[in-house]
Design an enzyme around this catalytic site. Structure first.
Site, short mmCIF file in Angstrom:
data_model
loop_
_atom_site.label_atom_id
_atom_site.label_comp_id
_atom_site.label_asym_id
_atom_site.label_seq_id
_atom_site.Cartn_x
_atom_site.Cartn_y
_atom_site.Cartn_z
N SER A 265 0.80 -1.23 0.00
CA SER A 265 0.00 0.00 0.00
C SER A 265 0.82 1.28 0.00
O SER A 265 0.25 2.37 -0.06
CB SER A 265 -0.95 0.01 1.20
OG SER A 265 -2.06 -0.82 0.97
N LYS B 154 0.04 3.79 -2.61
CA LYS B 154 -0.95 4.86 -2.47
C LYS B 154 -0.31 6.24 -2.37
O LYS B 154 -1.02 7.26 -2.44
CB LYS B 154 -1.83 4.58 -1.26
CG LYS B 154 -2.69 3.32 -1.41
CD LYS B 154 -3.61 3.12 -0.21
CE LYS B 154 -4.57 1.97 -0.42
NZ LYS B 154 -4.03 0.66 -0.04
N SER C 218 -5.64 3.63 4.68
CA SER C 218 -5.09 2.79 3.62
C SER C 218 -6.22 2.07 2.87
O SER C 218 -6.11 0.90 2.50
CB SER C 218 -4.09 1.76 4.17
OG SER C 218 -3.30 1.23 3.13
N LYS D 178 3.55 6.65 4.76
CA LYS D 178 2.59 5.60 4.44
C LYS D 178 3.09 4.22 4.84
O LYS D 178 4.27 3.90 4.71
CB LYS D 178 2.30 5.60 2.92
CG LYS D 178 1.17 4.67 2.51
CD LYS D 178 -0.17 5.19 2.98
CE LYS D 178 -1.28 4.18 2.78
NZ LYS D 178 -1.19 3.04 3.69
#
Length: 368
Positions: free
Chosen positions: A52, A55, A107, A207
């Site tokens: 993720s 992202k 997320s 992140k």
């Protein structure tokens, strides 16, 4: 005796390999966000899945939308997507900004698909992600989807992911979102999964990520004394502790430097038709800052070739920059440190010389 020898050899091996045995990551990179200089790393150019942390690119493209506060409607296909979620409901209406928060804090895979669908359609959006990666020079990065689910050609490197994060943090909307610990809109409250915001006092984002294939992935950023450091780990079972150590080590190597002091002479500039032949250019402000270990910076001066009298004290006559590679770390104007009076005798002579030069050029044009 043999035991002591074996222990000594193990310690020596650890010292020789730096942090490669201290950190649990399959690959990692620590860079200066301001200059892109690699401060530390291991296998930083190895292509690996990034889960993720994908992202970051999705969020950057969403943050760049001209009307991020427009109201969108969640489609049936975006609701109920597998994996982590911000729990969007089909038919729900909300600002695109809220979906961006759901993407980066929760997320949300549903948020990723919703952004892609809203911002050009999924196929076109993924192409935009790859096009943007190429524009950034990220030749070892490719996206198959906007969320980070495993894909046959979904990969990046620790170093390129760090560079992507550095670019994303330049966007004010993106930077504000990833630095947010919790966000409430209406009846929905979202808490940031990035524990670095609570573990590390100087943390400013970025992140988390996880899949079975990619393992635990983390991109973190911290800012101290005006300098930002980004750390990236891919497939790291001890990522929180590793990132704290990486950031601490990076900032420990930071040193303050002064390149120029306010009022000091930078250079001398010739003066035409003046009572003095030149004037000192001085720094309008001091130039000082912090360099991270591995960075080098130079002082660059850009001044006018000459000035015509009369010259007033304080007239801007150039600029001074502190440059590290292609990055300007600081700059200030150069000012005339004194005044220079007009010498009328020189002015009359100069006018005559300029007239003769002009006449000679005109005559040559007529002849030819």
């Amino acid at each position: 005796m043999k035991g002591k020898l074996l222990f000594s050899l193990m310690v020596a091996a650890m010292l020789c390999t730096g942090h490669s045995m201290a950190y649990s990551a399959s690959a990692y990179a620590v860079i200066s966000a301001d200059t892109g200089v690699l401060l530390d790393g291991m296998q930083e150019n190895q292509r690996l899945p990034m889960a993720s942390t994908t992202k970051i690119m999705t969020g950057l493209l969403a943050a760049e939308e001209t009307d991020i506060d427009r109201i969108i409607t969640v489609s049936d296909t975006c609701a109920g997507i597998e994996g982590s979620s911000m729990y969007l409901q089909a038919g729900e209406q909300l600002p695109l900004r809220d979906v961006l928060y759901g993407l980066m804090l929760c997320s949300g895979n549903d948020a990723a698909e919703c952004i892609a669908e809203e911002c050009g359609g999924r196929e076109m959006f993924v192409q935009r992600m790859n096009d943007r990666a190429q524009e950034m020079g990220l030749t070892d990065t490719h996206f198959d989807n906007p969320s980070g689910l495993d894909g046959a050609t979904h990969y990046t490197t620790a170093y390129e992911l760090a560079r992507l994060a550095a670019e994303a943090l330049k966007n004010e909307t993106f930077a504000e979102v990833v630095a947010t610990k919790s966000y409430t809109s209406g009846t929905r409250t979202m808490v940031n999964h990035n524990k670095m915001l609570r573990l590390y006092p100087d943390a400013i984002g970025v992140k988390t990520g996880y899949t079975m294939t990619a393992g635990r992935c983390l991109v973190s950023a911290a800012k101290r004394n005006g300098r930002t450091v980004i750390a990236v780990t891919l497939n790291d079972r001890n990522d929180w502790n590793d990132h704290v150590q990486m950031l601490d080590d990076a900032f420990a190597g930071m040193q303050e430097q002064q390149w120029a002091k306010q009022g000091d002479m930078a250079c001398s500039i010739p003066v035409q038709t003046g009572t003095d032949r030149g004037v000192d250019a001085v720094y309008a402000e001091s130039l000082s800052g912090f360099l991270l270990q591995g960075e080098t910076a130079e002082l660059e001066l850009s001044c006018v070739d000459f000035l015509y009298a009369p010259v007033k004290k304080g007239t801007v006559c150039g600029i001074a920059r502190v440059v590290c590679g292609d990055t300007v770390l600081g700059e200030t104007e150069l000012l005339c440190g004194s005044e220079v009076q007009l010498d009328t005798a020189q002015e009359d002579l100069s006018r005559k010389e300029r007239f003769l030069l002009w006449w000679d050029r005109l005559r040559k044009r007529i002849v030819t």
